[in-house]
Design a protein around this motif. Structure first.
Motif, short mmCIF file in Angstrom:
data_model
loop_
_atom_site.label_atom_id
_atom_site.label_comp_id
_atom_site.label_asym_id
_atom_site.label_seq_id
_atom_site.Cartn_x
_atom_site.Cartn_y
_atom_site.Cartn_z
N TYR A 128 -44.48 -5.84 20.28
CA TYR A 128 -45.28 -7.06 20.12
C TYR A 128 -46.42 -7.17 21.14
O TYR A 128 -46.96 -8.25 21.35
CB TYR A 128 -44.38 -8.29 20.21
CG TYR A 128 -43.53 -8.38 21.47
CD1 TYR A 128 -44.07 -8.85 22.65
CD2 TYR A 128 -42.20 -7.96 21.46
CE1 TYR A 128 -43.30 -8.92 23.80
CE2 TYR A 128 -41.43 -8.03 22.60
CZ TYR A 128 -41.98 -8.51 23.76
OH TYR A 128 -41.23 -8.57 24.90
N TYR A 152 -42.17 -11.71 6.82
CA TYR A 152 -42.55 -12.02 8.21
C TYR A 152 -42.31 -10.81 9.11
O TYR A 152 -41.23 -10.21 9.09
CB TYR A 152 -41.73 -13.21 8.70
CG TYR A 152 -41.94 -13.54 10.16
CD1 TYR A 152 -43.08 -14.18 10.60
CD2 TYR A 152 -40.97 -13.22 11.11
CE1 TYR A 152 -43.28 -14.49 11.92
CE2 TYR A 152 -41.15 -13.51 12.45
CZ TYR A 152 -42.30 -14.16 12.85
OH TYR A 152 -42.49 -14.45 14.18
N ASP A 153 -43.33 -10.44 9.86
CA ASP A 153 -43.24 -9.32 10.80
C ASP A 153 -43.46 -9.85 12.21
O ASP A 153 -44.58 -10.21 12.58
CB ASP A 153 -44.30 -8.26 10.45
CG ASP A 153 -44.14 -6.99 11.26
OD1 ASP A 153 -43.64 -7.06 12.40
OD2 ASP A 153 -44.52 -5.92 10.75
N LYS A 154 -42.39 -9.91 12.97
CA LYS A 154 -42.45 -10.52 14.30
C LYS A 154 -43.43 -9.79 15.21
O LYS A 154 -44.24 -10.40 15.91
CB LYS A 154 -41.06 -10.55 14.93
CG LYS A 154 -41.02 -11.22 16.28
CD LYS A 154 -39.59 -11.26 16.84
CE LYS A 154 -39.58 -11.92 18.22
NZ LYS A 154 -38.21 -11.95 18.79
N ASN A 155 -43.38 -8.46 15.22
CA ASN A 155 -44.25 -7.67 16.09
C ASN A 155 -45.72 -7.87 15.73
O ASN A 155 -46.58 -8.00 16.61
CB ASN A 155 -43.89 -6.19 16.01
CG ASN A 155 -42.60 -5.86 16.72
OD1 ASN A 155 -42.11 -6.65 17.54
ND2 ASN A 155 -42.01 -4.71 16.43
N PHE A 157 -47.04 -10.48 14.18
CA PHE A 157 -47.41 -11.87 14.48
C PHE A 157 -47.67 -12.07 15.97
O PHE A 157 -48.69 -12.64 16.37
CB PHE A 157 -46.30 -12.80 14.00
CG PHE A 157 -46.57 -14.26 14.28
CD1 PHE A 157 -47.47 -14.96 13.52
CD2 PHE A 157 -45.92 -14.90 15.32
CE1 PHE A 157 -47.73 -16.30 13.78
CE2 PHE A 157 -46.17 -16.23 15.59
CZ PHE A 157 -47.07 -16.94 14.81
N LEU A 158 -46.77 -11.59 16.81
CA LEU A 158 -46.90 -11.80 18.26
C LEU A 158 -48.03 -10.96 18.86
O LEU A 158 -48.73 -11.41 19.76
CB LEU A 158 -45.58 -11.47 18.96
CG LEU A 158 -44.40 -12.40 18.66
CD1 LEU A 158 -43.14 -11.91 19.36
CD2 LEU A 158 -44.71 -13.83 19.09
N LYS A 161 -51.58 -12.63 18.23
CA LYS A 161 -51.84 -14.02 18.65
C LYS A 161 -53.04 -14.14 19.57
O LYS A 161 -53.74 -15.14 19.57
CB LYS A 161 -50.59 -14.60 19.33
CG LYS A 161 -49.49 -14.99 18.35
CD LYS A 161 -48.32 -15.63 19.04
CE LYS A 161 -48.64 -17.05 19.46
NZ LYS A 161 -47.45 -17.74 20.02
N ASN A 170 -49.04 -15.02 4.43
CA ASN A 170 -47.92 -14.60 3.61
C ASN A 170 -48.33 -14.50 2.15
O ASN A 170 -49.18 -15.26 1.67
CB ASN A 170 -46.76 -15.60 3.76
CG ASN A 170 -45.49 -15.11 3.11
OD1 ASN A 170 -45.30 -15.25 1.91
ND2 ASN A 170 -44.60 -14.52 3.89
#
Length: 202
Positions: A128, A152-155, A157-158, A161, A170
């Motif tokens: 991330y 949703y892809d956490k890496n 998204f973070l 930022k 989405n």
């Protein structure tokens, strides 16, 4: 339609979705409708019917030597109502699903004809950290990028930022009024096939 992806693999897309003539009036109508949903009217003035107070006539009609008056709520009186004041309005408009889907087809077709769509087999963001994403897309980060993903892809998204010109959207919540502000749209194989399948049904 045959399209060469980033990894030089061929992907076949339907002409009924990605090769549609651009309908400017339709797209404009859909954008106005979307923007109207978020439009708020916060300015509000009380007219004479909303001002608190008695409806009793201040004095009799004749014989006092004063100008006749019917109510203390009159706009010409102090603390009375406002003449033609701003009122709460509902700006929301409606469009049907077929219009929305046709407008989305028009925009995607224009992006493809202008070679502004990038299809990747997998985004594959290892961690991330912002520098990871920056390194992967360094050649096009000077442009405004829109990622349309299925899950949703956490890496992703973070890591995005802190990069102001990147947006993640989405697949189930595509906003047409935002799409047109970006230079490139980045899909994965799964996401572009999902959106093709969905739009073919409309």
């Amino acid at each position: 339609m045959e399209l060469i992806t980033e990894n030089k693999k061929n992907i076949f897309l339907s002409d009924n979705v990605f090769k549609i003539c651009y309908n400017n009036n339709l797209v404009n109508q859909v954008i106005i409708t979307e923007l109207s949903i978020n439009r708020k009217n916060i300015k509000f003035n009380k007219n004479r019917s909303r001002v608190k107070g008695s409806n009793k006539k201040p004095w009799k009609q004749k014989g006092t030597g004063k100008a006749r008056s019917g109510s203390k709520k009159s706009p010409i009186w102090r603390s009375g109502g406002v003449t033609f004041g701003s009122q709460v309005r509902n700006f929301k408009k409606k469009i049907n699903k077929k219009m929305y889907c046709k407008a989305l087809k028009c925009i995607l077709s224009r992006f493809i004809s202008n070679k502004k769509i990038i299809i990747m087999e997998d985004l594959n963001i290892e961690n991330y950290k912002t520098k990871t994403l920056f390194k992967k897309f360094s050649s096009i980060l000077k442009y405004k990028l829109l990622f349309i993903i299925e899950n949703y892809d956490k890496n992703l998204f973070l890591s995005s930022k802190n990069i102001y010109n990147i947006c993640i959207m989405n697949l189930n919540n595509i906003i047409i009024s935002k799409i047109i502000n970006y230079d490139f749209i980045i899909f994965t194989f799964n996401s572009i096939k999902k959106i093709e399948e969905r739009l073919l049904k409309k």
